[in-house]
Design an enzyme around this catalytic site. Structure first.
Site, PDB file in Angstrom:
ATOM      1  N   GLU A 104       0.942  -1.294   0.038  1.00 35.36           N
ATOM      2  CA  GLU A 104       0.001  -0.080   0.009  1.00 35.36           C
ATOM      3  C   GLU A 104       0.609   1.264   0.030  1.00 35.36           C
ATOM      4  OE1 GLU A 104      -3.835  -0.578   2.575  1.00 35.36           O
ATOM      5  OE2 GLU A 104      -2.224  -1.575   3.340  1.00 35.36           O
ATOM      6  N   PHE A 105       1.902   1.058   0.854  1.00 33.19           N
ATOM      7  CA  PHE A 105       3.005   2.140   0.781  1.00 33.19           C
ATOM      8  C   PHE A 105       3.590   2.579  -0.499  1.00 33.19           C
ATOM      9  CE2 PHE A 105       7.138   4.413   1.460  1.00 33.19           C
ATOM     10  CZ  PHE A 105       6.676   5.285   2.497  1.00 33.19           C
ATOM     11  N   LEU A 161      33.677  15.268  23.791  1.00 28.88           N
ATOM     12  CA  LEU A 161      33.351  15.167  25.193  1.00 28.88           C
ATOM     13  C   LEU A 161      34.796  14.810  25.823  1.00 28.88           C
ATOM     14  CD1 LEU A 161      30.194  13.120  24.791  1.00 28.88           C
ATOM     15  CD2 LEU A 161      30.453  15.318  25.832  1.00 28.88           C
ATOM     16  N   GLU A 208      22.859   8.749  28.860  1.00 28.12           N
ATOM     17  CA  GLU A 208      22.355   8.088  27.596  1.00 28.12           C
ATOM     18  C   GLU A 208      23.627   7.289  27.094  1.00 28.12           C
ATOM     19  OE1 GLU A 208      22.543  11.742  24.834  1.00 28.12           O
ATOM     20  OE2 GLU A 208      21.492  12.228  26.685  1.00 28.12           O
ATOM     21  N   LYS A 218      26.587   6.135  24.335  1.00 29.22           N
ATOM     22  CA  LYS A 218      27.499   7.037  23.767  1.00 29.22           C
ATOM     23  C   LYS A 218      27.535   6.128  22.139  1.00 29.22           C
ATOM     24  CE  LYS A 218      31.918   9.299  23.456  1.00 29.22           C
ATOM     25  NZ  LYS A 218      32.181   8.983  22.094  1.00 29.22           N
ATOM     26  N   ASP A 264      28.440   4.873  18.516  1.00 30.10           N
ATOM     27  CA  ASP A 264      29.814   4.877  17.847  1.00 30.10           C
ATOM     28  C   ASP A 264      29.476   4.905  16.463  1.00 30.10           C
ATOM     29  OD1 ASP A 264      32.422   4.616  17.364  1.00 30.10           O
ATOM     30  OD2 ASP A 264      32.778   2.466  17.695  1.00 30.10           O
ATOM     31  N   GLU A 304      23.953  10.969  15.744  1.00 30.59           N
ATOM     32  CA  GLU A 304      24.598  10.122  15.112  1.00 30.59           C
ATOM     33  C   GLU A 304      24.291   9.156  13.977  1.00 30.59           C
ATOM     34  OE1 GLU A 304      27.420  10.682  17.323  1.00 30.59           O
ATOM     35  OE2 GLU A 304      28.812   9.296  16.706  1.00 30.59           O
ATOM     36  N   TYR A 314      20.686  15.816  20.874  1.00 28.26           N
ATOM     37  CA  TYR A 314      21.261  17.081  21.370  1.00 28.26           C
ATOM     38  C   TYR A 314      20.422  18.086  20.486  1.00 28.26           C
ATOM     39  CZ  TYR A 314      24.531  20.640  22.938  1.00 28.26           C
ATOM     40  OH  TYR A 314      25.316  21.741  23.200  1.00 28.26           O
ATOM     41  N   LYS A 327      33.892   5.616  29.045  1.00 30.32           N
ATOM     42  CA  LYS A 327      34.025   4.615  28.104  1.00 30.32           C
ATOM     43  C   LYS A 327      34.315   3.425  28.502  1.00 30.32           C
ATOM     44  CE  LYS A 327      36.223   6.364  24.363  1.00 30.32           C
ATOM     45  NZ  LYS A 327      36.003   6.680  22.777  1.00 30.32           N
ATOM     46  N   CYS A 379      53.174 -14.636  -3.644  1.00 27.20           N
ATOM     47  CA  CYS A 379      52.110 -15.373  -3.341  1.00 27.20           C
ATOM     48  C   CYS A 379      52.727 -16.411  -2.511  1.00 27.20           C
ATOM     49  CB  CYS A 379      51.168 -16.069  -4.422  1.00 27.20           C
ATOM     50  SG  CYS A 379      50.104 -17.104  -3.550  1.00 27.20           S
ATOM     51  N   CYS A 395      51.838 -19.780  -4.453  1.00 25.03           N
ATOM     52  CA  CYS A 395      52.152 -20.204  -5.675  1.00 25.03           C
ATOM     53  C   CYS A 395      53.288 -19.470  -6.290  1.00 25.03           C
ATOM     54  CB  CYS A 395      50.897 -20.461  -6.657  1.00 25.03           C
ATOM     55  SG  CYS A 395      50.430 -18.456  -7.036  1.00 25.03           S
ATOM     56  N   CYS A 411      46.852 -12.247  -5.779  1.00 24.86           N
ATOM     57  CA  CYS A 411      47.769 -13.157  -6.420  1.00 24.86           C
ATOM     58  C   CYS A 411      46.976 -13.259  -7.859  1.00 24.86           C
ATOM     59  CB  CYS A 411      47.772 -14.338  -5.822  1.00 24.86           C
ATOM     60  SG  CYS A 411      48.285 -15.667  -6.957  1.00 24.86           S
ATOM     61  N   CYS A 447      47.011 -21.368  -8.620  1.00 26.55           N
ATOM     62  CA  CYS A 447      47.029 -21.030  -7.234  1.00 26.55           C
ATOM     63  C   CYS A 447      46.216 -21.839  -6.298  1.00 26.55           C
ATOM     64  CB  CYS A 447      46.797 -19.442  -6.962  1.00 26.55           C
ATOM     65  SG  CYS A 447      47.246 -19.175  -5.290  1.00 26.55           S
TER      66      CYS A 447
HETATM   67  S1  IVH Z   1      26.500  14.862  23.025  1.00 27.23           S
HETATM   68  C1  IVH Z   1      28.979  19.027  23.405  1.00 27.23           C
HETATM   69  N1  IVH Z   1      25.674  12.796  23.153  1.00 27.23           N
HETATM   70  O1  IVH Z   1      30.712  11.658  20.946  1.00 27.23           O
HETATM   71  C2  IVH Z   1      28.804  17.567  23.420  1.00 27.23           C
HETATM   72  N2  IVH Z   1      27.871  12.821  21.953  1.00 27.23           N
HETATM   73  O2  IVH Z   1      33.410  12.451  21.874  1.00 27.23           O
HETATM   74  C3  IVH Z   1      27.857  17.112  22.204  1.00 27.23           C
HETATM   75  N3  IVH Z   1      28.386  10.875  20.770  1.00 27.23           N
HETATM   76  O3  IVH Z   1      30.813  14.336  18.803  1.00 27.23           O
HETATM   77  C4  IVH Z   1      28.035  15.671  22.143  1.00 27.23           C
HETATM   78  N4  IVH Z   1      26.833   9.604  21.462  1.00 27.23           N
HETATM   79  O4  IVH Z   1      29.687  12.305  17.995  1.00 27.23           O
HETATM   80  C5  IVH Z   1      26.686  13.543  22.589  1.00 27.23           C
HETATM   81  N5  IVH Z   1      24.805  10.800  23.496  1.00 27.23           N
HETATM   82  C6  IVH Z   1      25.691  11.393  22.988  1.00 27.23           C
HETATM   83  C7  IVH Z   1      26.630  10.923  22.016  1.00 27.23           C
HETATM   84  C8  IVH Z   1      27.842  11.612  21.525  1.00 27.23           C
HETATM   85  C9  IVH Z   1      28.087   9.775  20.741  1.00 27.23           C
HETATM   86  C10 IVH Z   1      29.708  11.478  20.118  1.00 27.23           C
HETATM   87  C11 IVH Z   1      29.611  12.728  19.283  1.00 27.23           C
HETATM   88  C12 IVH Z   1      30.703  13.571  19.850  1.00 27.23           C
HETATM   89  C13 IVH Z   1      31.459  12.661  20.349  1.00 27.23           C
HETATM   90  C14 IVH Z   1      32.263  13.305  21.354  1.00 27.23           C
END
Ligand code: IVH
Length: 699
Positions: free
Chosen positions: A63-64, A111, A140, A142, A144, A199, A252, A342, A436, A439, A454, A460
């Site tokens: 449908e979408f 940070l 919250e 972090k 990656d 992110e 943020y 971390k 290699c 071979c 290679c 090989c």
């Molecule tokens: S707040 C001024 N919240 O970590 C602070 N950053 O090392 C603004 N990151 O550049 C960042 N999770 O890319 C914030 N829950 C989170 C995050 C976060 C990942 C990253 C972000 C930032 C880096 C700082």
């Protein structure tokens, strides 16, 4: 935009629906069209939100898609009413040659990191002292991924910029607009102007699939989800980015007129405007009123992070109240009101005894660190990947070094550094192999690629064995009773030299082999016999042409129908197929230009393998196009090229690859080359549009 392939290829159904919409839209007055475009845009935006942000779809994918097609059609007819941020823009298409550098309105700071609980206790004490009272924090994850700052004006996505050096970054708006969890237009009570940061990342499930596909296609694997996301966001063709299923979390909000004077409420409000934000009920974000509550949050995610479908590398603790944030202020690099904790990536140090080199099915060389066994995250590690020559050089890893090993999102651990204090005095820099290891052929390195290769494809041993292992694998010929080990055995004793030899195997040959009883030998012979019926598209995948994975094989088979047509296809004919680009086309041409490969195909043919598509039953809908020859070229609104071609055949017509005097119709889509048009005009071929075609079969 197709969100699910379930209904794709059902050309008849699509034609009927498209016909209806077409008739409707043609008679539509402009006022009515404007209204319809507006409601469809809003409706689709809501469904998109329900699907990608809330994970709670309301309508079916079909449908979408139908609503989306309808909107596409209307926007084509009445472009003046199309919203610049229409949901139809999600498919990408815009190509950015060079990403413009832009200055951030608010600098993108980092940070300060902490690795111990004591540092967090110190942070809390510092903040409390200044506040002179108990402080509320927000905890919250972090994430990656790749940091992004997205600005919105009057409820519309205006610009998305990477972090860059913190002061200025790259404008990657066109690519970010294709990410479905990022709203293009907002809902609810949003501020007129603000920026939101977060992110962008690959969900681990998507990342794994991407690598599986690359492996199938013989491409080097992507090292980790973050680098892969960063690479994807810098791609020039946004249509490719659109297919990649990147996701996001926003965490943020910045601006002058935000609704609340604290972080948590603004983030929650952003969720209401349409952003994917961390939710309290999943414990992705929480308010903490003491250091113990902060530790609770950290402990929870240290234990549960493996359950997430994305990578995190810690937890972020932020002072919730903006007034207090302001009082605390910033250092040159980071805010004093926030700190990242971390997680310890489990790391171990051990001696690198030897660097060896693996040769893959495509000849790609992977250097491997052979380690003194060491315990890491619950398992004993003996080997770790060194990726490629550049990585060895960058880390300056040498045999005899004590190295640091880590387990990331990947399955094989990796070497991340060297303990230089323990380097032996007589240590010598690593000289990457030039030949290699299997071979002795001289290795090659294709410009722009990290891997050495290679080139001895035919001589090989690991390449030959690897190709045979691929041929018999589950998604390819799926030969029952024949596994990789047996392939190795059979090759080592000289019974098979290539995949065709598998079809010459006799029970008597097998019985003398180790661990080969009467029953398993019979199984194998039966399995080989059954595999002769494996459909053509799987055989095409099994042959192991570089870059021809499962999906590409299906496309090729559906288009060309048999192996001879593929072998004879020109570069132009190959790239005319949906999703076949220059790189794949070149690889196919190279493959079949080798006499030995053509010979192999002939041999496989002689054993009775499926070299053509099975005839599809009950697809003939009418004979209105009988005796008519078509060339389909360009990009279409309602159908993929393959769907159109299928529709032509379903109505009794015939498809050909190139225009000649015998061609009756050229169905011309967008982006069709001018040469084709010219040739058709010169030869008097009727040039028709997709809509004309729909009319033709309708009548
Ligand atoms: S707040 C001024 N919240 O970590 C602070 N950053 O090392 C603004 N990151 O550049 C960042 N999770 O890319 C914030 N829950 C989170 C995050 C976060 C990942 C990253 C972000 C930032 C880096 C700082």
């Amino acid at each position: 935009m197709i969100r699910c392939n379930k209904y794709r290829g059902n050309a008849i159904e699509l034609i009927i629906l498209a016909e209806d919409k077409l008739t409707q839209s043609k008679s539509m007055q402009s006022e009515e069209a404007a209204k319809k475009i507006k409601t469809l845009t809003e409706e689709l935006r809501q469904h998109n939100y329900a699907y990608y942000v809330e994970d709670n779809p309301v309508i079916s994918d079909y449908e979408f898609d139908m609503k989306l097609k309808e909107l596409q059609q209307l926007e084509k007819e009445f472009p003046q009413f199309a919203d610049v941020n229409s949901p139809t823009k999600r498919v990408g298409g815009e190509v950015t040659k060079k990403f413009e550098t832009v200055k951030h309105k608010y600098p993108m700071l980092s940070l300060s990191n902490s690795y111990s609980r004591e540092e967090l206790v110190d942070f809390d004490e510092r903040v409390q002292k200044l506040a002179g009272k108990k402080v509320e924090y927000t905890c919250e994850l972090k994430y990656d991924g790749v940091a992004i700052g997205i600005s919105y004006k009057n409820g519309r996505l205006e610009r998305a910029v990477t972090r860059g050096d913190g002061t200025q970054g790259d404008d990657i708006t066109t690519n970010v607009k294709t990410i479905r969890s990022i709203p293009l237009t907002l809902q609810g009570n949003y501020p007129n102007e603000f920026e939101i940061r977060g992110e962008i990342f690959y969900p681990l499930s998507v990342f794994r699939k991407l690598n599986e596909q690359r492996e199938e296609e013989g491409e080097a694997l992507l090292a980790n989800p973050r680098n892969a996301a960063s690479g994807t966001l810098k791609m020039q063709d946004s249509a490719v980015v659109a297919e990649r299923k990147l996701d996001s979390y926003l965490y943020y909000v910045l601006g002058e007129n935000l609704p609340y004077d604290n972080h948590l409420e603004n983030v929650e409000a952003a969720g209401k405007w349409g952003f994917k934000v961390p939710k309290k009920d999943k414990n992705l974000i929480r308010s903490c009123n003491s250091i113990d509550e902060i530790f609770e949050f950290i402990d929870y995610w240290d234990e549960h992070r493996s359950e997430l479908d994305f990578e995190i590398d810690g937890v972020v603790i932020k002072v919730n109240d903006y007034h207090l944030q302001e009082e605390l202020g910033f250092t040159a690099k980071s805010p004093r009101w926030a700190i990242a904790y971390k997680f310890k990536t489990e790391q171990a140090e051990t001696k690198l005894e030897k660097i060896t080199y693996q040769v893959g099915r495509t000849g790609a060389i992977t250097p491997v660190a052979n380690l003194q066994p060491v315990l890491l995250a619950g398992t004993t590690v003996k080997r770790a990947s060194l990726h490629n020559a550049d990585q060895i050089e960058k880390l300056d890893v040498r045999e005899g070094d004590v190295v640091k090993v880590e387990k990331g999102g990947e399955i094989i651990p990796k070497v991340v550094g060297v303990n230089l204090d323990l380097r032996p005095k007589d240590s010598q820099p690593t000289k990457y192999i030039t030949n290699c290891p299997e071979c002795n052929s001289e290795l090659q390195r294709i410009e722009g690629e990290a891997q050495h290769y290679c080139p001895n494809v035919w001589g090989c041993p690991p390449q030959i064995k690897g190709k045979m292992a691929h041929f018999i694998s589950r998604k390819a010929m799926d030969i029952d009773g024949l596994g990789e080990e047996t392939i190795e055995q059979l090759y080592d004793v000289g019974l098979i030299k290539n995949v065709a030899d598998i079809y010459e195997l006799k029970k008597e040959d097998l019985l003398p082999l180790e661990r080969m009883a009467e029953k398993s030998a019979q199984n194998l012979i039966d399995g080989v016999e059954t595999s002769k019926k494996v459909p053509f598209q799987r055989l095409l995948f099994a042959i192991g042409i570089r870059y021809v994975g499962e999906t590409v094989a299906k496309k090729l088979a559906a288009h060309f129908k048999n192996i001879d047509a593929i072998m004879q296809a020109s570069f132009e004919e190959l790239v005319a197929v949906d999703e076949i680009g220059d790189k794949i086309a070149e690889s196919i041409i190279n493959f079949f230009s080798e006499e030995r490969n053509r010979q192999l195909i002939e041999e496989l043919k002689s054993y009775g393998l499926q070299m053509q598509m099975e005839e599809q039953e009950n697809t003939i809908v009418s004979t209105v196009l009988e005796g008519k020859t078509f060339v389909v070229s360009g990009v279409f609104e309602h159908f993929s090229r393959d769907e159109l071609k299928q529709a032509i055949e379903n109505h009794g017509g015939k498809n050909v690859g190139s225009i000649s005097g015998k061609t009756d119709f050229l169905i011309a889509g967008d982006k069709m080359g001018p040469a084709k048009k010219e040739k058709a005009e010169k030869l008097g071929v009727n040039i028709i549009s997709e809509e004309d075609f729909i009319e033709m079969v309708k009548n």
